[in-house]
Design a protein around this motif. Structure first.
Motif, mmCIF file in Angstrom:
data_model
loop_
_atom_site.group_PDB
_atom_site.id
_atom_site.type_symbol
_atom_site.label_atom_id
_atom_site.label_comp_id
_atom_site.label_asym_id
_atom_site.label_seq_id
_atom_site.Cartn_x
_atom_site.Cartn_y
_atom_site.Cartn_z
ATOM 1 N N LYS A 220 -33.941 -102.196 -83.052
ATOM 2 C CA LYS A 220 -35.311 -101.724 -83.243
ATOM 3 C C LYS A 220 -36.216 -102.313 -82.169
ATOM 4 O O LYS A 220 -36.281 -103.522 -81.987
ATOM 5 N N GLU A 221 -36.913 -101.436 -81.478
ATOM 6 C CA GLU A 221 -37.861 -101.901 -80.474
ATOM 7 C C GLU A 221 -39.255 -101.996 -81.075
ATOM 8 O O GLU A 221 -39.639 -101.194 -81.918
ATOM 9 N N ALA A 222 -39.995 -102.982 -80.616
ATOM 10 C CA ALA A 222 -41.418 -103.102 -80.918
ATOM 11 C C ALA A 222 -42.142 -103.236 -79.592
ATOM 12 O O ALA A 222 -41.626 -103.847 -78.654
ATOM 13 N N ASN A 223 -43.332 -102.661 -79.508
ATOM 14 C CA ASN A 223 -44.018 -102.639 -78.231
ATOM 15 C C ASN A 223 -45.519 -102.638 -78.439
ATOM 16 O O ASN A 223 -46.015 -102.336 -79.536
ATOM 17 N N GLY A 239 -36.674 -93.424 -90.477
ATOM 18 C CA GLY A 239 -36.947 -92.314 -89.575
ATOM 19 C C GLY A 239 -38.379 -92.249 -89.092
ATOM 20 O O GLY A 239 -38.738 -91.339 -88.340
ATOM 21 N N SER A 240 -39.204 -93.207 -89.489
ATOM 22 C CA SER A 240 -40.607 -93.228 -89.084
ATOM 23 C C SER A 240 -40.827 -94.306 -88.030
ATOM 24 O O SER A 240 -39.990 -95.178 -87.820
ATOM 25 N N PHE A 241 -41.973 -94.228 -87.370
ATOM 26 C CA PHE A 241 -42.420 -95.379 -86.593
ATOM 27 C C PHE A 241 -43.829 -95.730 -87.037
ATOM 28 O O PHE A 241 -44.617 -94.878 -87.442
ATOM 29 N N PHE A 242 -44.114 -97.027 -86.996
ATOM 30 C CA PHE A 242 -45.319 -97.586 -87.589
ATOM 31 C C PHE A 242 -46.250 -98.092 -86.490
ATOM 32 O O PHE A 242 -45.800 -98.637 -85.481
ATOM 33 N N ILE A 243 -47.549 -97.927 -86.717
ATOM 34 C CA ILE A 243 -48.565 -98.375 -85.766
ATOM 35 C C ILE A 243 -49.534 -99.295 -86.504
ATOM 36 O O ILE A 243 -50.106 -98.912 -87.527
ATOM 37 N N TRP A 244 -49.695 -100.513 -85.983
ATOM 38 C CA TRP A 244 -50.600 -101.492 -86.579
ATOM 39 C C TRP A 244 -51.694 -101.878 -85.582
ATOM 40 O O TRP A 244 -51.478 -101.862 -84.369
ATOM 41 N N GLU A 245 -52.850 -102.261 -86.101
ATOM 42 C CA GLU A 245 -53.847 -102.936 -85.277
ATOM 43 C C GLU A 245 -53.339 -104.333 -84.957
ATOM 44 O O GLU A 245 -52.902 -105.058 -85.854
ATOM 45 N N LYS A 246 -53.407 -104.700 -83.701
ATOM 46 C CA LYS A 246 -52.830 -105.981 -83.290
ATOM 47 C C LYS A 246 -53.553 -107.162 -83.925
ATOM 48 O O LYS A 246 -52.914 -108.097 -84.417
ATOM 49 N N GLU A 247 -54.880 -107.150 -83.928
ATOM 50 C CA GLU A 247 -55.636 -108.325 -84.357
ATOM 51 C C GLU A 247 -55.688 -108.471 -85.872
ATOM 52 O O GLU A 247 -55.576 -109.574 -86.397
ATOM 53 N N THR A 248 -55.859 -107.369 -86.600
ATOM 54 C CA THR A 248 -55.949 -107.466 -88.061
ATOM 55 C C THR A 248 -54.592 -107.353 -88.733
ATOM 56 O O THR A 248 -54.458 -107.690 -89.908
ATOM 57 N N THR A 249 -53.575 -106.857 -88.018
ATOM 58 C CA THR A 249 -52.221 -106.562 -88.526
ATOM 59 C C THR A 249 -52.232 -105.430 -89.545
ATOM 60 O O THR A 249 -51.232 -105.198 -90.228
ATOM 61 N N ASN A 250 -53.335 -104.695 -89.667
ATOM 62 C CA ASN A 250 -53.414 -103.601 -90.635
ATOM 63 C C ASN A 250 -52.650 -102.382 -90.134
ATOM 64 O O ASN A 250 -52.720 -102.026 -88.955
ATOM 65 N N VAL A 252 -52.173 -98.618 -89.511
ATOM 66 C CA VAL A 252 -53.146 -97.547 -89.311
ATOM 67 C C VAL A 252 -52.511 -96.160 -89.285
ATOM 68 O O VAL A 252 -53.191 -95.164 -89.533
ATOM 69 N N ARG A 253 -51.213 -96.046 -88.975
ATOM 70 C CA ARG A 253 -50.600 -94.722 -88.932
ATOM 71 C C ARG A 253 -49.080 -94.859 -89.030
ATOM 72 O O ARG A 253 -48.492 -95.786 -88.474
ATOM 73 N N VAL A 254 -48.473 -93.913 -89.756
ATOM 74 C CA VAL A 254 -47.018 -93.800 -89.840
ATOM 75 C C VAL A 254 -46.660 -92.367 -89.471
ATOM 76 O O VAL A 254 -47.226 -91.416 -90.028
ATOM 77 N N LEU A 255 -45.728 -92.195 -88.536
ATOM 78 C CA LEU A 255 -45.324 -90.876 -88.063
ATOM 79 C C LEU A 255 -43.813 -90.726 -88.178
ATOM 80 O O LEU A 255 -43.065 -91.678 -87.936
ATOM 81 N N GLN A 256 -43.372 -89.524 -88.539
ATOM 82 C CA GLN A 256 -41.947 -89.238 -88.673
ATOM 83 C C GLN A 256 -41.378 -88.924 -87.298
ATOM 84 O O GLN A 256 -41.621 -87.865 -86.735
ATOM 85 N N GLY A 257 -40.605 -89.864 -86.748
ATOM 86 C CA GLY A 257 -40.098 -89.705 -85.395
ATOM 87 C C GLY A 257 -38.661 -89.259 -85.308
ATOM 88 O O GLY A 257 -38.186 -88.901 -84.225
ATOM 89 N N ASP A 258 -37.937 -89.265 -86.434
ATOM 90 C CA ASP A 258 -36.514 -88.938 -86.410
ATOM 91 C C ASP A 258 -36.097 -88.554 -87.824
ATOM 92 O O ASP A 258 -36.739 -88.959 -88.803
ATOM 93 N N GLU A 259 -35.041 -87.781 -87.929
ATOM 94 C CA GLU A 259 -34.545 -87.412 -89.250
ATOM 95 C C GLU A 259 -33.782 -88.553 -89.904
ATOM 96 O O GLU A 259 -33.513 -88.511 -91.102
ATOM 97 N N SER A 260 -33.430 -89.567 -89.132
ATOM 98 C CA SER A 260 -32.656 -90.672 -89.686
ATOM 99 C C SER A 260 -33.300 -92.016 -89.381
ATOM 100 O O SER A 260 -33.836 -92.672 -90.267
ATOM 101 N N ILE A 261 -33.261 -92.446 -88.118
ATOM 102 C CA ILE A 261 -33.719 -93.778 -87.731
ATOM 103 C C ILE A 261 -34.446 -93.692 -86.398
ATOM 104 O O ILE A 261 -34.023 -92.964 -85.500
ATOM 105 N N VAL A 262 -35.530 -94.428 -86.254
ATOM 106 C CA VAL A 262 -36.198 -94.589 -84.962
ATOM 107 C C VAL A 262 -35.839 -95.968 -84.425
ATOM 108 O O VAL A 262 -36.155 -96.990 -85.037
ATOM 109 N N ASN A 263 -35.159 -95.988 -83.280
ATOM 110 C CA ASN A 263 -34.721 -97.253 -82.690
ATOM 111 C C ASN A 263 -35.560 -97.675 -81.489
ATOM 112 O O ASN A 263 -35.834 -98.861 -81.310
#
Length: 356
Positions: A220-223, A239-250, A252-263
């Motif tokens: 799993k990559e994080a960037n 199968g999703s990828f997650f987006i957080w605010e860096k400073e608050t760690t909240n 903010v968005r989850v998107l379906q990037g794959d039918e199985s796993i997003v690596n």
């Protein structure tokens, strides 16, 4: 996922004051009053209301917003610790412990933070340390020494410290129930000396981002993402990828990037593009859309539900994990649900796990 730590918020060990749990003396002291600006007071009130409605994640996110703007307010850290303790996701009790220590460093008279610290240590299986911390609490706040909440925690610690004697003691007692002996169950007893040295030299994480899941693949990559790297992105086993605010760690968005796993996730070095890939034989490119456009079907609307499902996935038995990988949704998340309760909150008394 965390920075300067390990994935999914599980720390590599407690990082506490060098003098253990002998925290600053607070007898007879006066709690410093740090007033919040009106707009932050409203955020805190919204967080308290979310807590009262057992919406733990929403409460944590609101407290985190306020903490970012008022990092020297002990009450905000204490309240967020209470929300972490109620949600009970992986790593939440450790984050609560960190918040308790921060609250006490800002306000040595913070009664609830002292008590919650003892409870967090107990939940993290540092039983001997929890007993030491509870005794310290009783010394600092003698009027609370016999409160129902304090007595309940004391009973929990005592029950954990007592154990049945080993087989030889049972045999010596004639095969009966055997005597009960008190033993120290400090987690340090089971850690080698070399590992203790390494833990003392290690760094604790600074930020913790949770909601995703990583149990199936180990790549799993994080960037960083955004014009000023103001977001953190990571793939997930659902199968999703997650987006957080860096400073608050909240989250903010989850998107379906794959039918199985997003690596894999890679942002463009110059333009606002994000490339994702996983098990599907495709690489998807993502870029912001105008707010006037309709959202695509790949937006996961129920971010809280997705995060809870991933918590269940990370703690599932092999059969449940297989069913989740096949696309089945298993209901009945056991921890942190609306009906969750503990002895500390059910007991009456001033020392309770409620926000201030």
């Amino acid at each position: 996922m965390s920075t300067n730590g390990v994935s999914n918020g599980v720390s590599n060990g407690l990082h506490l004051h060098s003098n253990g749990f002998r925290l600053p003396e607070s007898k007879g002291c006066i709690s410093p009053q740090v007033e919040l600006p009106p707009y932050l007071e409203r955020v805190k009130q919204q967080a308290n209301e979310a807590f009262a409605c057992q919406q733990w994640t929403q409460a944590i996110q609101l407290y985190s917003q306020a903490v970012q703007k008022a990092p020297h307010n002990a009450m905000l850290y204490g309240n967020r610790a209470a929300a972490y303790m109620k949600r009970k996701w992986d790593g939440d009790h450790y984050d609560a412990l960190r918040d308790c220590l921060k609250a006490i460093s800002l306000n040595p008279c913070h009664l609830k933070a002292h008590f919650r610290l003892a409870r967090c240590l107990f939940e993290l299986k540092y039983v001997a340390e929890a007993l030491e911390c509870l005794d310290d609490f009783k010394g600092k706040f003698p009027e609370q020494a016999h409160s129902s909440a304090c007595d309940a925690l004391g009973r929990d610690i005592t029950a954990a410290l007592f154990s049945k004697s080993d087989g030889e003691e049972k045999k010596a007692a004639g095969g009966g129930g055997g005597p009960v002996r008190l033993r120290s169950t400090s987690r340090k007893d089971s850690i080698s000396e070399d590992e203790m040295v390494l833990r003392e030299r290690s760094y604790d994480y600074q930020f913790r981002y949770c909601g995703h899941c990583n149990t199936t693949t180990d790549i799993k990559e994080a960037n960083f993402f955004g014009s000023n790297a103001q977001y953190i992105v990571s793939g997930s086993d659902d199968g999703s990828f997650f987006i957080w605010e860096k400073e608050t760690t909240n989250l903010v968005r989850v998107l379906q990037g794959d039918e199985s796993i997003v690596n894999c996730l890679q942002p463009h070095p110059s333009y606002c593009f994000l490339a994702t890939s996983g098990i599907d034989p495709v690489v998807r490119l993502w870029n912001p859309r105008p707010e006037s456009e309709d959202l695509t079907g790949r937006v996961v609307e129920d971010m809280e539900g997705a995060s809870q499902a991933n918590q269940r996935r990370m703690n599932a038995n092999p059969l449940e994990a297989m069913l989740l990988d096949m696309g089945y949704r298993i209901t009945g998340l056991s921890s942190g649900g609306a009906g969750a309760s503990d002895d500390e909150d059910s007991a009456e008394g001033q020392v309770q796990c409620r926000p201030s």
